[in-house]
Design a protein around this motif. Structure first.
Motif, PDB file in Angstrom:
ATOM      1  N   ARG A  98       2.835  12.864  -7.870  1.00 48.82           N
ATOM      2  CA  ARG A  98       2.833  13.968  -7.436  1.00 48.82           C
ATOM      3  C   ARG A  98       3.240  15.360  -8.515  1.00 48.82           C
ATOM      4  O   ARG A  98       2.385  16.229  -8.564  1.00 48.82           O
ATOM      5  N   HIS A  99       4.250  15.180  -9.298  1.00 48.73           N
ATOM      6  CA  HIS A  99       4.542  15.993 -10.466  1.00 48.73           C
ATOM      7  C   HIS A  99       4.013  15.618 -11.733  1.00 48.73           C
ATOM      8  O   HIS A  99       4.171  16.665 -12.534  1.00 48.73           O
ATOM      9  N   ARG A 113      -1.928  11.180 -15.495  1.00 52.42           N
ATOM     10  CA  ARG A 113      -1.268   9.804 -16.123  1.00 52.42           C
ATOM     11  C   ARG A 113      -0.505   8.893 -15.774  1.00 52.42           C
ATOM     12  O   ARG A 113      -0.653   7.794 -15.919  1.00 52.42           O
ATOM     13  N   VAL A 114       0.422   9.508 -14.814  1.00 56.25           N
ATOM     14  CA  VAL A 114       1.074   8.512 -14.181  1.00 56.25           C
ATOM     15  C   VAL A 114       0.430   7.708 -13.095  1.00 56.25           C
ATOM     16  O   VAL A 114       0.592   6.576 -12.885  1.00 56.25           O
ATOM     17  N   LEU A 136       0.178   3.538 -13.197  1.00 59.26           N
ATOM     18  CA  LEU A 136       0.481   2.689 -11.953  1.00 59.26           C
ATOM     19  C   LEU A 136      -0.658   1.826 -11.752  1.00 59.26           C
ATOM     20  O   LEU A 136      -0.418   0.422 -11.579  1.00 59.26           O
ATOM     21  N   GLY A 137      -1.918   2.226 -11.976  1.00 63.97           N
ATOM     22  CA  GLY A 137      -3.252   1.535 -11.677  1.00 63.97           C
ATOM     23  C   GLY A 137      -3.385   0.261 -12.663  1.00 63.97           C
ATOM     24  O   GLY A 137      -4.112  -0.907 -12.422  1.00 63.97           O
ATOM     25  N   HIS A 157      -6.586   4.327  -6.002  1.00 63.28           N
ATOM     26  CA  HIS A 157      -8.232   4.214  -5.755  1.00 63.28           C
ATOM     27  C   HIS A 157      -8.876   5.472  -6.017  1.00 63.28           C
ATOM     28  O   HIS A 157     -10.120   5.258  -6.795  1.00 63.28           O
ATOM     29  N   ARG A 158      -8.320   6.538  -5.778  1.00 66.05           N
ATOM     30  CA  ARG A 158      -9.217   7.825  -5.995  1.00 66.05           C
ATOM     31  C   ARG A 158      -9.298   8.004  -7.531  1.00 66.05           C
ATOM     32  O   ARG A 158     -10.482   8.287  -8.077  1.00 66.05           O
ATOM     33  N   HIS A 159      -8.334   7.770  -8.345  1.00 68.50           N
ATOM     34  CA  HIS A 159      -8.330   7.881  -9.741  1.00 68.50           C
ATOM     35  C   HIS A 159      -9.346   6.838 -10.338  1.00 68.50           C
ATOM     36  O   HIS A 159     -10.075   7.079 -11.153  1.00 68.50           O
TER      37      HIS A 159
END
Length: 537
Positions: free
Chosen positions: A470-471, A475-476, A480-481, A513-515
């Motif tokens: 969230r913050h 890039r985070v 994770l992906g 998924h959206r990313h």
């Protein structure tokens, strides 16, 4: 057969025993009236039963507590009167131990560090099985954890919410955060209460534990004689704290420590007798054992709502922080950190503690430099202080994000405590950015989520990752992906986690998924349907 016949035999009472019994009854009547009995009369009674030293008194008290526990667990015994008599005798002996014996013979045992903690390492008391080892009060809703130990539900639930992942009594790692109701012990406690005219609160109806417990503790403590003896003993201890010599204060602080651990009644009595300000004064004592005992007594008193209020009213927070900084022994520093955990029971109190300039930096330093128990207590106390948003910036400035180590040796649950603290810290943008500044931390947290066997540990890992996404932005999420073990772990949590964790895992999956869809619009779906990206609703 011999035993059975012996019970049937007619035994004439011993005249000396009868005189001692009459003396005891007379002394108890004086206690009812709030009158201190003649010391020589009391000594004659003690001599008749072979109690001649402080240690003898302590052993006899322990014996009577065991007897009380045995009788309360006897299904064929409704003996409320027996319980009342035993409680009166316990209070009588506590009075004798406090008032009649000038020296603690068993000094080593009296000054021994307590083996449990608050919020990470609370005091493991010796009292009967009906008392919660965390709060030391009678359990009204006993539950059993995976190590087989039983606690009051409210106490162990707060322990788990604070991020502790070990059994407070044994120190073993909890395999699961499930709490199994202990129906057998609840039945025993219920029978004991009913014998004294009290009923257990109905937790299914939303009863509040603390409101009922104060009355219960006084009722279970016994009749007026027991209450009178306890108040006289407490008054004597407080007088010694106030005006006693160094030796007298050493003994008085040891007695205050033992009494405050004994029951909620003694804790309330000590608060009412104004013990808190005098114990705070003795935090600066040059005698290390006086300081140790004073801190431990304050730790026990901080478990009582009025004890916490008295600590704040007396301006005790700064003095407790000073002990964390410069306490003579590690035990005093560790217990002082645990006091702050209990004092930070809500956001308003946490904010008040944070106003003491050294409070947050001192806890961060203990996390960095302390022994295992001290580090654990400091992390849990910091977690409590972060209930107040005003303390987040102070914790970041003090280096909390850089100090809590999720890769710590986990034998004592320090890694789990660190993740819990970082999750709370990352709830605010400044905290999240400070956590993200640590190289490799996101990968370690994702790995812990995929490999942890602790459900609560997984919960806090997910909470931390959601806050970081969230913050920290895309890039985070992208990082994770690219972690192969994360997605299966998140899907598993959706089917197996609690409602809050399911919601967080679902949100995290959808972010990833959206990313993926936005950054790879031309990427063809996998040919195997089982490998296709599925949006989780």
């Amino acid at each position: 057969m011999v035993s059975d016949q012996a019970w049937r035999a007619v035994v004439w009472p011993d005249a000396a025993d009868e005189r001692a019994a009459r003396s005891v009854r007379s002394i108890l009547e004086q206690f009812k009236c709030g009158v201190s009995p003649d010391a020589e009369d009391v000594r004659r009674v003690l001599g008749r039963v072979g109690v001649r030293t402080w240690s003898d008194c302590s052993e006899e008290i322990a014996f009577l507590e065991d007897e009380l526990r045995i009788r309360s667990s006897d299904e064929d015994d409704d003996g409320g009167s027996e319980a009342a008599v035993i409680n009166s005798l316990i209070a009588f002996l506590v009075y004798c131990r406090v008032v009649l014996f000038d020296h603690i013979i068993d000094a080593k045992a009296a000054e021994q560090p307590n083996k449990a903690a608050a919020a990470g390492d609370l005091h493991a008391a010796r009292p009967g099985a009906a008392r919660c080892p965390i709060m030391l009060d009678l359990m009204t809703d006993p539950v059993t954890v995976s190590t087989g130990q039983t606690y009051d539900r409210a106490s162990i639930a707060r322990w788990l919410r604070a991020g502790c992942r070990t059994c407070p009594v044994t120190g073993e790692r909890l395999r699961t955060s499930d709490l199994v109701p202990n129906a057998a012990l609840r039945g025993i406690i219920d029978r004991l209460l009913r014998a004294n005219g009290v009923s257990l609160p109905d937790h299914t109806a939303g009863s509040h534990r603390h409101g009922a417990l104060g009355d219960t503790a006084v009722t279970l403590f016994g009749p007026a004689a027991a209450a009178g003896a306890a108040r006289l003993a407490v008054a004597y201890v407080v007088a010694q704290l106030r005006t006693g010599s160094t030796a007298e204060r050493r003994k008085a602080t040891a007695e205050a420590r033992k009494m405050s651990k004994h029951s909620a009644f003694y804790r309330a009595a000590l608060v009412d007798a104004n013990a808190v300000p005098w114990l705070l004064c003795l935090l600066s004592a040059t005698d290390a054992s006086v300081q140790d005992n004073a801190v431990a007594a304050l730790l026990n008193l901080s478990k009582h709502p009025r004890g916490r209020a008295a600590l704040f009213e007396a301006g005790g927070v700064g003095l407790v922080v000073d002990v964390i900084n410069v306490g003579a022994r590690a035990e005093a520093r560790q217990n002082a950190a645990a006091v702050l955990f209990y004092l930070s029971s809500n956001a308003e109190q946490a904010e008040e503690i944070g106003r003491v300039p050294e409070a947050v930096p001192t806890l961060v330093q203990l996390v960095r430099d302390g022994a295992q128990r001290g580090r654990k207590n400091a992390m849990v106390s910091l977690y409590g202080l972060l209930q107040s948003p005003a303390n987040h910036a102070k914790a970041v400035a003090a280096g909390a994000a850089a100090t809590a180590d999720p890769a710590a040796d986990d034998d004592g649950g320090l890694a789990g405590d660190a993740v819990t603290l970082l999750a709370r810290l990352a709830e605010q943008p400044t905290g999240a950015l400070a956590v993200l500044a640590r190289p490799g931390l996101v990968a370690r947290v994702a790995e812990a989520l995929a490999t942890s066997s602790s459900r609560s540990g997984k919960d806090h890992c997910v909470a931390l990752l959601v806050s970081l996404c969230r913050h920290g932005g895309d890039r985070v999420v992208a990082l994770l992906g690219r972690m192969p073990g994360l997605m299966p772990a998140l899907y598993a949590l959706i089917s197996d986690g609690n409602a809050q964790t399911c919601k967080r895992a679902r949100a995290l999956l959808n972010l990833i998924h959206r990313h993926y869809e936005m950054t790879n619009p031309s990427a063809a779906p996998a040919s195997d349907p089982s490998e296709r990206v599925v949006r989780v609703l």
